[in-house]
Design a protein around this motif. Structure first.
Motif, mmCIF file in Angstrom:
data_model
loop_
_atom_site.group_PDB
_atom_site.id
_atom_site.type_symbol
_atom_site.label_atom_id
_atom_site.label_comp_id
_atom_site.label_asym_id
_atom_site.label_seq_id
_atom_site.Cartn_x
_atom_site.Cartn_y
_atom_site.Cartn_z
ATOM 1 N N LEU A 146 0.850 -1.190 0.000
ATOM 2 C CA LEU A 146 0.000 0.000 0.000
ATOM 3 C C LEU A 146 0.880 1.232 0.000
ATOM 4 O O LEU A 146 1.734 1.397 0.874
ATOM 5 N N THR A 182 0.366 5.500 -0.606
ATOM 6 C CA THR A 182 -0.565 6.603 -0.840
ATOM 7 C C THR A 182 0.210 7.852 -1.223
ATOM 8 O O THR A 182 1.107 8.287 -0.497
ATOM 9 N N ALA A 201 -4.440 6.063 -3.267
ATOM 10 C CA ALA A 201 -3.880 4.843 -2.683
ATOM 11 C C ALA A 201 -3.629 3.831 -3.790
ATOM 12 O O ALA A 201 -4.547 3.486 -4.548
ATOM 13 N N THR A 253 -8.135 0.242 6.696
ATOM 14 C CA THR A 253 -7.274 1.418 6.830
ATOM 15 C C THR A 253 -7.733 2.537 5.892
ATOM 16 O O THR A 253 -7.843 3.707 6.286
ATOM 17 N N LEU A 254 -8.022 2.186 4.654
ATOM 18 C CA LEU A 254 -8.446 3.190 3.670
ATOM 19 C C LEU A 254 -9.803 3.781 4.027
ATOM 20 O O LEU A 254 -10.060 4.963 3.776
ATOM 21 N N ARG A 255 -10.647 2.973 4.618
ATOM 22 C CA ARG A 255 -11.975 3.448 5.004
ATOM 23 C C ARG A 255 -11.883 4.600 6.003
ATOM 24 O O ARG A 255 -12.716 5.512 6.008
ATOM 25 N N ASP A 276 -9.408 6.839 6.156
ATOM 26 C CA ASP A 276 -8.576 7.932 5.649
ATOM 27 C C ASP A 276 -9.458 9.003 5.002
ATOM 28 O O ASP A 276 -9.921 8.843 3.870
ATOM 29 N N LEU A 304 -8.312 10.598 1.596
ATOM 30 C CA LEU A 304 -8.261 9.733 0.416
ATOM 31 C C LEU A 304 -9.185 10.253 -0.681
ATOM 32 O O LEU A 304 -10.329 10.636 -0.417
ATOM 33 N N VAL A 343 -8.638 5.082 -5.192
ATOM 34 C CA VAL A 343 -7.830 3.879 -4.985
ATOM 35 C C VAL A 343 -7.584 3.221 -6.332
ATOM 36 O O VAL A 343 -8.491 3.159 -7.184
ATOM 37 N N TRP A 377 -14.165 -2.962 -1.440
ATOM 38 C CA TRP A 377 -13.812 -1.820 -2.298
ATOM 39 C C TRP A 377 -15.046 -1.025 -2.644
ATOM 40 O O TRP A 377 -14.989 0.202 -2.760
ATOM 41 N N LEU A 433 -15.965 1.565 0.013
ATOM 42 C CA LEU A 433 -15.139 2.757 0.203
ATOM 43 C C LEU A 433 -15.825 3.957 -0.444
ATOM 44 O O LEU A 433 -16.306 3.865 -1.581
#
Length: 264
Positions: free
Chosen positions: A4, A6, A11, A38-40, A42, A45, A48, A95, A98
């Motif tokens: 990963l 970013t 990302a 983790t991305l959720r 951020d 962001l 992705v 995904w 997100l």
């Protein structure tokens, strides 16, 4: 095995097992699940991009690696409540949850679990050499990575049924004709970068709202389907015809006959 990085709010999630065509090990499922969580969280962001390292996106499940510890199979498909997503379902369906655009950059093989992950993306930008297949039927199983939720919003009923029932590869042109991919181009990375620059002009709140709205419009309620995927897969794993299918998948030149269909 899953990287990963970013940069500027984008990302880049890379399946990094090129010596195995990025085939999915148990550890990779765990890593992808953690990355999605983790991305959720951020808030910075903006998008992705999921890609594979080397010449291929993902060749599917690394059956040999996963089967070295049979407890891994239970861990992949177990869940606390019937309607919850299990681990294999979360790494595909996550995904879609997100609140940002998600792109799958696909080159080479995109098979089995790799295709399920790509289907979880909002857009699939692929190279002309890309190949696709849903592989579970080869082993006497049904797709169980939340594909029953995602395919109905992408292709027609008859094509979804055929793709799931016929584990034969299709090329990028066929995938585009079916609507399975967004675009076929010689330089999918450049195409995605151009799309990212266009989306950067749009409010991130608007993008999140639009994605939420159209996910609801194009996809059915998920809890019943997630339970049915898991239950049917467990039933198939206990079937004698599944053992025959797995033998035939390994020995296609000397296949064994199937027993009469069980009660369904």
């Amino acid at each position: 095995m899953v990287q990963l990085e970013t940069t500027d709010g984008i990302a880049w999630v890379t399946l990094a097992r090129p010596e195995k065509q990025n085939a999915l090990s148990y550890e990779m499922f765990r890593q992808l699940d953690k990355i999605i969580r983790t991305l959720r969280r951020d808030r910075q962001l903006r998008a992705v991009v999921i890609q594979g390292q080397g010449a291929h996106f993902c060749a599917g499940l690394d059956v040999g690696a996963v089967m070295k510890n049979p407890r891994n199979i239970f861990s992949l498909i177990s869940k606390w409540l019937p309607g919850n997503a299990n681990l294999v379902q979360r790494v595909a369906l996550g995904w879609r949850a997100l609140p940002v655009p998600v792109f799958a950059l696909v080159r080479g093989n995109c098979l089995g679990g790799g295709l399920h992950i790509a289907l979880g993306a909002d857009y699939r930008i692929v190279s002309p050499d890309a190949q696709f297949a849903i592989m579970e039927a080869r082993w006497g199983l049904c797709p169980d990575m939340s594909t029953s939720l995602m395919l109905p919003g992408i292709v027609s009923h008859d094509q979804a049924l055929w793709l799931a029932s016929n584990p034969t590869r299709i090329d990028a042109g066929q995938a585009k004709a079916l609507g399975l991919v967004t675009e076929v181009c010689d330089d999918p990375l450049a195409n995605i970068q151009q799309r990212l620059s266009q989306l950067a002009r749009v409010s991130p709140d608007a993008l999140a709202a639009i994605k939420c709205l159209y996910n609801t419009a194009y996809h059915p309620p998920q809890r019943k389907l997630l339970w049915q995927e898991t239950w049917l897969q467990i039933k198939l794993l206990l079937s004698k015809n599944t053992r025959t299918a797995m033998y035939n998948g390994r020995q296609p030149d000397t296949p064994k006959p199937y027993r009469p269909r069980g009660k369904w």
